[in-house]
Write an enzyme that holds these catalytic residues in place. Structure first.
Site, PDB file in Angstrom:
ATOM      1  N   ARG A  90       1.091  -1.139   0.124  1.00 42.45           N
ATOM      2  CA  ARG A  90      -0.090  -0.211  -0.330  1.00 42.45           C
ATOM      3  C   ARG A  90       0.751   0.841  -0.074  1.00 42.45           C
ATOM      4  O   ARG A  90       0.746   1.846  -0.278  1.00 42.45           O
ATOM      5  CB  ARG A  90      -1.080  -0.077   1.560  1.00 42.45           C
ATOM      6  CG  ARG A  90      -1.746   1.349   1.358  1.00 42.45           C
ATOM      7  CD  ARG A  90      -2.409   0.667   2.866  1.00 42.45           C
ATOM      8  NE  ARG A  90      -1.899   0.304   3.548  1.00 42.45           N
ATOM      9  CZ  ARG A  90      -1.422   1.230   5.164  1.00 42.45           C
ATOM     10  NH1 ARG A  90      -1.672   2.500   4.071  1.00 42.45           N
ATOM     11  NH2 ARG A  90      -0.441   0.937   5.246  1.00 42.45           N
ATOM     12  N   CYS A 143       6.709  -7.027   6.961  1.00 41.44           N
ATOM     13  CA  CYS A 143       6.288  -7.917   7.856  1.00 41.44           C
ATOM     14  C   CYS A 143       5.563  -9.751   7.175  1.00 41.44           C
ATOM     15  O   CYS A 143       6.760 -10.948   7.746  1.00 41.44           O
ATOM     16  CB  CYS A 143       4.824  -7.031   8.738  1.00 41.44           C
ATOM     17  SG  CYS A 143       5.408  -5.869   9.433  1.00 41.44           S
TER      18      CYS A 143
HETATM   19  N1  PCA Z   1       5.422  -2.785   9.926  1.00 38.07           N
HETATM   20  C1  PCA Z   1       5.423  -3.822   8.821  1.00 38.07           C
HETATM   21  C2  PCA Z   1       6.851  -3.570   8.080  1.00 38.07           C
HETATM   22  C3  PCA Z   1       7.559  -3.477   8.851  1.00 38.07           C
HETATM   23  C4  PCA Z   1       6.754  -3.113  10.624  1.00 38.07           C
HETATM   24  O1  PCA Z   1       7.018  -2.847  11.359  1.00 38.07           O
HETATM   25  C5  PCA Z   1       4.166  -4.275   8.482  1.00 38.07           C
HETATM   26  O2  PCA Z   1       3.365  -4.714   9.024  1.00 38.07           O
HETATM   27  O3  PCA Z   1       4.387  -5.573   7.294  1.00 38.07           O
END
Ligand code: PCA
Length: 197
Positions: A90, A143
């Site tokens: 996104r 993530c």
């Molecule tokens: N959250 C992001 C990527 C790095 C983080 O801390 C995610 O939820 O993809």
């Protein structure tokens, strides 16, 4: 006998100055229960974040890998159930990549379930008086990229891997979003580690 845990947090992304995942991971002690703990900060970059975990894990040979990330807007600590083979960003990652509708690993399975004891983790975190619940989607940003890559890499081995998303810190959330103080996020991660066998 001691066991080895590799636990990671991400650098800040998307315009935030801090990332609660690394802020909390870096404050954990070097040992919890039977586990010797190695802490690692990884970049919020598709591919590179996962590679850094795999490179360190190849040397360390941990029994368990837990990656932690920020999920702004969530209202509890959320161990992730599943990683999916999809990149769909996104917002750009920290090098400006913004892949859409792209597999993480070509010709690999659509998804893998996490192999850490997520239900017991939710129970242990809730017992500390901290809100926790399972999440059935780690999204399709970095993530999930890290979670899926680890689960694909360690599929069929004895190395357990999983992911825990954490809410914003109070200084990020203002009064618009839910947040948890840093001590509570640390206590929740400690409880999750105590839930490991
Ligand atoms: N959250 C992001 C990527 C790095 C983080 O801390 C995610 O939820 O993809």
């Amino acid at each position: 006998m001691s066991k080895k845990l590799l636990i990671t947090g991400f650098d800040p992304f998307g315009g935030d100055a801090i990332n609660p995942s690394w802020e909390a991971v870096r404050l954990l002690p070097d040992r919890i229960g039977e586990y010797d703990i190695t802490k690692l900060e990884i970049p919020t970059i598709f591919g590179a974040g996962a590679k850094k975990v795999l490179d360190i894990a190849a040397e360390l040979k941990p029994d368990v890998i837990i990656c932690v990330g920020q999920a702004g807007g969530r209202m509890s600590i959320t161990p992730e159930v599943i990683g999916i083979n999809l990149r769909e960003a996104r917002i750009p990652d920290n090098t400006g990549n913004q892949p859409l509708n792209t597999p993480i690993v070509a010709d690999a399975p659509a998804a893998y379930f996490s192999t850490i004891p997520i239900r017991k983790m939710v129970e242990y975190i809730n017992e500390e008086g901290i809100p926790a619940s399972l999440s059935y989607s780690a999204g399709a940003f970095v993530c999930n990229d890290v979670l899926y890559t680890l689960l694909n890499h360690y599929a069929g081995t004895s190395t357990l891997a999983g992911f825990i998303h954490v809410p914003y810190l109070p200084e990020q959330a203002g009064d618009k979003f839910f947040s948890l103080p840093l001590e509570k996020i640390c206590a929740a991660l400690t409880a999750a580690i105590n839930a490991l066998d």
